[in-house]
Write a protein that holds these residues in place. Sequence first.
Motif, PDB file in Angstrom:
ATOM      1  N   UNK A  25       7.058   4.981   5.432  1.00  0.00           N
ATOM      2  CA  UNK A  25       6.936   3.568   5.784  1.00  0.00           C
ATOM      3  C   UNK A  25       7.740   2.675   4.858  1.00  0.00           C
ATOM      4  N   UNK A  26       7.668   2.930   3.562  1.00  0.00           N
ATOM      5  CA  UNK A  26       8.403   2.127   2.588  1.00  0.00           C
ATOM      6  C   UNK A  26       9.909   2.334   2.737  1.00  0.00           C
ATOM      7  N   UNK A  27      10.292   3.542   3.069  1.00  0.00           N
ATOM      8  CA  UNK A  27      11.722   3.840   3.261  1.00  0.00           C
ATOM      9  C   UNK A  27      12.266   3.109   4.480  1.00  0.00           C
ATOM     10  N   UNK A  28      11.507   3.112   5.559  1.00  0.00           N
ATOM     11  CA  UNK A  28      11.947   2.482   6.807  1.00  0.00           C
ATOM     12  C   UNK A  28      11.872   0.958   6.713  1.00  0.00           C
ATOM     13  N   UNK A  29      10.776   0.429   6.194  1.00  0.00           N
ATOM     14  CA  UNK A  29      10.534  -1.020   6.220  1.00  0.00           C
ATOM     15  C   UNK A  29      11.128  -1.733   4.998  1.00  0.00           C
ATOM     16  N   UNK A  30      10.898  -1.198   3.806  1.00  0.00           N
ATOM     17  CA  UNK A  30      11.275  -1.909   2.576  1.00  0.00           C
ATOM     18  C   UNK A  30      12.484  -1.296   1.874  1.00  0.00           C
ATOM     19  N   UNK A  31      13.067  -0.247   2.447  1.00  0.00           N
ATOM     20  CA  UNK A  31      14.226   0.428   1.859  1.00  0.00           C
ATOM     21  C   UNK A  31      13.966   0.884   0.417  1.00  0.00           C
ATOM     22  N   UNK A  32      12.744   1.382   0.176  1.00  0.00           N
ATOM     23  CA  UNK A  32      12.369   1.934  -1.137  1.00  0.00           C
ATOM     24  C   UNK A  32      12.328   3.444  -1.029  1.00  0.00           C
ATOM     25  N   UNK A  33      12.962   4.133  -1.950  1.00  0.00           N
ATOM     26  CA  UNK A  33      13.088   5.586  -1.894  1.00  0.00           C
ATOM     27  C   UNK A  33      12.521   6.210  -3.164  1.00  0.00           C
ATOM     28  N   UNK A  34      11.194   6.172  -3.320  1.00  0.00           N
ATOM     29  CA  UNK A  34      10.564   6.714  -4.522  1.00  0.00           C
ATOM     30  C   UNK A  34       9.223   7.345  -4.142  1.00  0.00           C
ATOM     31  N   UNK A  35       9.211   8.674  -4.022  1.00  0.00           N
ATOM     32  CA  UNK A  35       8.006   9.379  -3.593  1.00  0.00           C
ATOM     33  C   UNK A  35       6.904   9.302  -4.645  1.00  0.00           C
ATOM     34  N   UNK A  36       7.256   9.344  -5.929  1.00  0.00           N
ATOM     35  CA  UNK A  36       6.244   9.232  -6.984  1.00  0.00           C
ATOM     36  C   UNK A  36       5.538   7.871  -6.916  1.00  0.00           C
ATOM     37  N   UNK A  37       6.277   6.833  -6.614  1.00  0.00           N
ATOM     38  CA  UNK A  37       5.701   5.499  -6.455  1.00  0.00           C
ATOM     39  C   UNK A  37       4.735   5.482  -5.272  1.00  0.00           C
ATOM     40  N   UNK A  38       5.103   6.185  -4.207  1.00  0.00           N
ATOM     41  CA  UNK A  38       4.241   6.279  -3.018  1.00  0.00           C
ATOM     42  C   UNK A  38       2.963   7.053  -3.335  1.00  0.00           C
ATOM     43  N   UNK A  39       3.064   8.074  -4.180  1.00  0.00           N
ATOM     44  CA  UNK A  39       1.871   8.838  -4.568  1.00  0.00           C
ATOM     45  C   UNK A  39       0.890   7.933  -5.306  1.00  0.00           C
ATOM     46  N   UNK A  40       1.386   7.160  -6.259  1.00  0.00           N
ATOM     47  CA  UNK A  40       0.510   6.255  -7.000  1.00  0.00           C
ATOM     48  C   UNK A  40      -0.071   5.181  -6.075  1.00  0.00           C
ATOM     49  N   UNK A  41       0.746   4.676  -5.152  1.00  0.00           N
ATOM     50  CA  UNK A  41       0.265   3.693  -4.185  1.00  0.00           C
ATOM     51  C   UNK A  41      -0.846   4.290  -3.324  1.00  0.00           C
ATOM     52  N   UNK A  42      -0.654   5.520  -2.863  1.00  0.00           N
ATOM     53  CA  UNK A  42      -1.670   6.187  -2.040  1.00  0.00           C
ATOM     54  C   UNK A  42      -2.963   6.378  -2.826  1.00  0.00           C
ATOM     55  N   UNK A  43      -2.858   6.782  -4.081  1.00  0.00           N
ATOM     56  CA  UNK A  43      -4.044   6.999  -4.907  1.00  0.00           C
ATOM     57  C   UNK A  43      -4.789   5.690  -5.155  1.00  0.00           C
ATOM     58  N   UNK A  44      -4.076   4.652  -5.564  1.00  0.00           N
ATOM     59  CA  UNK A  44      -4.712   3.357  -5.812  1.00  0.00           C
ATOM     60  C   UNK A  44      -5.289   2.801  -4.513  1.00  0.00           C
ATOM     61  N   UNK A  45      -4.524   2.899  -3.427  1.00  0.00           N
ATOM     62  CA  UNK A  45      -4.996   2.407  -2.136  1.00  0.00           C
ATOM     63  C   UNK A  45      -6.249   3.115  -1.665  1.00  0.00           C
ATOM     64  N   UNK A  46      -6.313   4.427  -1.881  1.00  0.00           N
ATOM     65  CA  UNK A  46      -7.495   5.192  -1.477  1.00  0.00           C
ATOM     66  C   UNK A  46      -8.725   4.773  -2.271  1.00  0.00           C
ATOM     67  N   UNK A  47      -8.550   4.571  -3.568  1.00  0.00           N
ATOM     68  CA  UNK A  47      -9.676   4.158  -4.415  1.00  0.00           C
ATOM     69  C   UNK A  47     -10.150   2.761  -4.018  1.00  0.00           C
ATOM     70  N   UNK A  48      -9.224   1.830  -3.828  1.00  0.00           N
ATOM     71  CA  UNK A  48      -9.585   0.467  -3.444  1.00  0.00           C
ATOM     72  C   UNK A  48     -10.271   0.465  -2.080  1.00  0.00           C
TER      73      UNK A  48
END
Length: 124
Positions: A25-48
């Motif tokens: 999603x970030x690659x398609x929409x925001x042109x961000x290419x960082x899987x480690x960043x996505x992992x941290x986002x997924x972890x924080x998002x899941x906890x929240x």
Amino acid sequence: MVGFLNFVIGFVVSLLIGAFGIYVGARVIADRDDYEYAILTALVGAVVWWLVAGLFSLLPIVGGVIGSVLGLLAWIYVINARYPGGWGSAIGISLVAYVTVWVVLVLLETVGIIASGALGVPGL
């Protein structure tokens, strides 16, 4: 010990699948290419999401519905806070993440590798 190991493996695999959805999603929409960043986002998002949905689900009668909706909004807020582009981009990333994770889970379940479910993308 085997039960704990199964939990850890399930947690990691689920997190990686959820993070993959956010990454796409970030690659398609925001042109961000960082899987480690996505992992941290997924972890924080899941906890929240878990905290918000859990707290509001304690309300009598409609708490589960309100908790689910507010949990989803909190998850999108985390994506909005972590990626550029504002709320529109965050919603776009979220939608692409949902579709991506759904496709991955259907494929993995079809070949008998995993049962459906992914940490980091609420409801899947």
